[in-house]
Scaffold this active site. Sequence first.
Site, PDB file in Angstrom:
ATOM      1  CB  SER A 191      45.213  18.042  -3.038  1.00 32.75           C
ATOM      2  OG  SER A 191      45.633  17.415  -1.999  1.00 32.75           O
ATOM      3  CG  ASP A 193      48.126  24.013   0.009  1.00 29.60           C
ATOM      4  OD1 ASP A 193      48.873  24.149  -0.862  1.00 29.60           O
ATOM      5  OD2 ASP A 193      47.795  22.870   0.343  1.00 29.60           O
ATOM      6  CG  HIS A 199      49.664  20.613  -2.225  1.00 29.22           C
ATOM      7  ND1 HIS A 199      48.589  21.151  -1.389  1.00 29.22           N
ATOM      8  CD2 HIS A 199      49.501  19.419  -2.538  1.00 29.22           C
ATOM      9  CE1 HIS A 199      47.791  19.963  -1.460  1.00 29.22           C
ATOM     10  NE2 HIS A 199      48.214  18.968  -2.021  1.00 29.22           N
TER      11      HIS A 199
END
Length: 325
Positions: free
Chosen positions: A148, A70, A40
Amino acid sequence: VVNITVSAEFGYGGAPGYYAEGEGSGVIIDEDGYILTNNHVVENASAIIVRLQTGQEFTATVIGSDPRTDVALVKIEPHTSLPIAPLGDSENLHVGDWVVAIGSPLGLDFTVTAGIVSALGRRDVHPDGRELYENFIQTDASINPGNSGGPLLNLRGEVVGINTAVNRLGQGIGFAIPINMVKVLIPQLLETGTVRRSCIGVHIQPLTRELALSYGLDRPLGALVVSVTTGGPGEDAGLETGDVILRFNGEDIEESGELPWLASVAGVGNTVEVAVLENLYRMANWKIDDASQAWEKEHSNRVRFDVTVPADGERVVSYTVHYNC
């Protein structure tokens, strides 16, 4: 550990759009410039800039990505060999172990936070509504937007997870993808840029305590088959609605949520061995205490199936409670 800045263009109907920028983190796993991050972070990016702790910046290209976990692999072209982070073994983690998260939260480059492993095997998290293969490490080490794709490290400096999500409704609730899941995917991402998955063609759900007792189990374990895909490998092998899958390819199934991941990485075209407690209509009155006894008992009510595992394409619809071919 690196900082990743991405640009993406959004437009509608072929009309000129607008550019948006995002930021994330990554971890170098190969001295030639291969970097792990989240899908993402780089999804739909038109430009990716990677900045090292030395201040050097490089343009990166996406080598491969897997939205269902992911995970993404990007590459830069460094002038010299880069220092790498060793990949650890997430199976050796225990609740209470100290861990360290590194990344660029809220634009604060190369921030280090520490905490403990709060829980293992977290499922039904659905970060930002995404349907993923879920087996998250939960930690109270601070993870915020910008973290992230950065690493979760043990105290030996080994990567044990890739930070991916935070519960915005609480404090100290962050999630990381176990590095052992990621290591399974890396060869395919390098070779083809995508992940080709296998399946066995069943829908499953957990056993309740009441159902477990009715099957002669002293506790809920395994995966209850609630439907079988017509023409799938499960049907060909003789699986039926009401069967309980106790072991798959040598791995005991303690919780139903473990089976989708194991089936997906079993390998297209491979043959696996499955231990099954037959449905109530067909089963004998055997007392089964756990999956290991169900497998080893010479005359227990179990069946060994040879299952040829086909590709599932885009037909997988949910991995939270059930899945199919």
